[in-house]
Design an enzyme around this catalytic site. Structure first.
Site, PDB file in Angstrom:
ATOM      1  N   GLY A  66       0.847  -1.207   0.000  1.00 56.17           N
ATOM      2  CA  GLY A  66       0.000   0.000   0.000  1.00 56.17           C
ATOM      3  C   GLY A  66       0.873   1.243   0.000  1.00 56.17           C
ATOM      4  O   GLY A  66       0.526   2.256   0.627  1.00 56.17           O
ATOM      5  N   GLY A 119      -0.515   4.945  -1.079  1.00 58.10           N
ATOM      6  CA  GLY A 119      -1.600   5.609  -0.350  1.00 58.10           C
ATOM      7  C   GLY A 119      -1.082   6.811   0.432  1.00 58.10           C
ATOM      8  O   GLY A 119       0.113   7.133   0.400  1.00 58.10           O
ATOM      9  N   GLN A 120      -2.006   7.451   1.171  1.00 57.12           N
ATOM     10  CA  GLN A 120      -1.651   8.684   1.888  1.00 57.12           C
ATOM     11  C   GLN A 120      -0.509   8.452   2.884  1.00 57.12           C
ATOM     12  O   GLN A 120       0.440   9.236   2.949  1.00 57.12           O
ATOM     13  CB  GLN A 120      -2.890   9.232   2.620  1.00 57.12           C
ATOM     14  N   TYR A 145     -15.488  -0.319   8.517  1.00 60.61           N
ATOM     15  CA  TYR A 145     -14.049  -0.042   8.670  1.00 60.61           C
ATOM     16  C   TYR A 145     -13.640  -0.201  10.141  1.00 60.61           C
ATOM     17  O   TYR A 145     -12.662  -0.878  10.457  1.00 60.61           O
ATOM     18  CB  TYR A 145     -13.785   1.383   8.170  1.00 60.61           C
ATOM     19  N   LYS A 195     -11.148  -2.917  11.859  1.00 57.14           N
ATOM     20  CA  LYS A 195      -9.965  -2.515  12.635  1.00 57.14           C
ATOM     21  C   LYS A 195     -10.010  -3.133  14.041  1.00 57.14           C
ATOM     22  O   LYS A 195      -8.998  -3.604  14.552  1.00 57.14           O
ATOM     23  CB  LYS A 195      -9.855  -0.990  12.719  1.00 57.14           C
TER      24      LYS A 195
HETATM   25  C1  AKB Z   1     -11.021   7.735   8.147  1.00 58.70           C
HETATM   26  O1  AKB Z   1     -11.535   8.860   8.242  1.00 58.70           O
HETATM   27  O2  AKB Z   1     -11.637   6.726   7.779  1.00 58.70           O
HETATM   28  C2  AKB Z   1      -9.575   7.568   8.536  1.00 58.70           C
HETATM   29  C3  AKB Z   1      -9.412   7.154   9.951  1.00 58.70           C
HETATM   30  C4  AKB Z   1      -9.790   8.069  11.053  1.00 58.70           C
HETATM   31  O3  AKB Z   1      -8.964   6.072  10.205  1.00 58.70           O
HETATM   32  N1  AKB Z   1      -8.856   8.788   8.302  1.00 58.70           N
END
Ligand code: AKB
Length: 330
Positions: free
Chosen positions: A11, A14-15, A145, A149
């Site tokens: 990756g 990516g940023q 997400y 995590k």
């Molecule tokens: C997002 O906004 O999904 C990410 C994060 C806070 O992990 N930048």
């Protein structure tokens, strides 16, 4: 005798990947850091070399790379972030979880010494403590997400406990850098600078008083290197460390930018990302990271805004930016 590090970054376009790859190369040498990403080589700047296209979901390709190179460290950064994840939850879960499991399994098999995998403040949810959110406490994330995590953190701990794999992780807040962000809820804090420099009105997708934890990229890169170089005996957290730096609202960052660009205007048009932001903490208790490996941020809101505006002005015209070289190498 000190072993020569051979590092794999997954990756790398990516940023975080662009800046971390560059910082790792400054520390360990260009040829010791092998960059990979899903992007085709012809779309990647020459400065990314040595570079190989890699789909982290392709276990066969990943295994053949790991078998051929004897990597000592792996940084697995590929992920679908919070806003994009809500557009296709099952695909986001699949990529975020299965890529991590692939990396963990192969790292055990090929005896990688250390693995870095980023977690996020998205592991927290509406029932978590909002202010100064503690390292341990209620999590219950509501985005896919965040779910991936939170589950991933536990997988990292499991691989450490069952297989002795030294996996380390940070719960990054929203990251601010001149380069393009990757489809998250905190992206407004990057987009706002690009509008300011182009003298465009910025339409913010969050409400003006939405406070979120944030961090300037040089601090995030330094935190990552410091974590990875900390003595193993200091690592009391085997899920992921809370790390904090800044906390501000859209109106507060706008007010700071306006000090330097008095004609800059903002409008507010909240969308589905507001609900995600409302479920997250406003500030983070990072006392465990401070105690275990000495974490301390350098940038406050004012110094971050000054540095960002300077960098974006320098970069305007270029499309794949890197934040200032002020990240301290450890
Ligand atoms: C997002 O906004 O999904 C990410 C994060 C806070 O992990 N930048």
């Amino acid at each position: 005798m000190k072993t020569k590090e051979i590092i794999l970054v997954i990756g790398a376009c990516g940023q975080i990947g662009r800046e971390l790859t560059s910082a790792l190369r400054k520390k360990y040498g260009t040829d010791s850091v092998f960059a990979t990403d899903i992007a085709a080589p012809e779309t990647v700047p020459a400065s990314m070399e040595p570079y190989q296209k890699l789909n982290v979901m392709d276990t066969v390709a990943l295994e053949s790379l790991m078998e051929s190179k004897a990597f000592t460290q792996v940084y697995h950064l590929a992920a679908v972030l919070s806003a994009n994840g809500e557009r296709n939850p099952k695909a986001a879960w699949d990529l975020n979880m299965n890529s991590l499991l692939n990396v963990l399994d192969l790292s055990v098999k090929y005896k990688v010494s250390k693995v870095f995998w980023p977690s996020s403040i998205a592991v927290f949810g509406p029932n978590s403590q909002k202010l100064n959110t503690p390292q341990y406490g209620v999590m219950e994330p509501t985005t896919i997400y965040g779910l991936s995590k939170a589950a991933g953190e536990l997988w990292c701990k499991y691989y450490f406990e069952k297989y002795g794999l030294d996996v380390r992780s940070l719960r990054y807040p929203g990251l601010i850098s001149a380069g393009e962000p990757g489809g998250g809820t905190t992206d407004y804090a990057v987009d706002i600078f690009h509008s300011a420099v182009k003298a465009q009105v910025y339409t913010c997708f969050l409400k003006e008083d939405t406070g979120l934890p944030m961090m300037y990229m040089p601090d995030a890169i330094r935190a990552t290197l410091e974590l990875m170089n900390a003595p193993v005996v200091n690592m009391s957290v085997r899920t992921a460390y809370n790390i904090g730096a800044l906390s501000f609202t859209p109106e507060e960052i706008y007010s700071e930018i306006v000090k330097q660009m008095p004609d800059f205007k903002i409008a507010y048009q909240p969308d589905f990302r507001q609900e995600i932001a409302d479920s997250w903490p406003q500030s983070i208790d990072d006392s465990t990271a401070r105690k275990d490996w000495g974490w301390k941020p350098d940038y406050d809101l004012q110094s971050m805004v000054e540095d960002m505006l300077e960098n974006i002005k320098k970069l305007s015209g270029a499309d794949c930016g890197q934040t200032s070289g002020t990240a301290v190498l450890v």
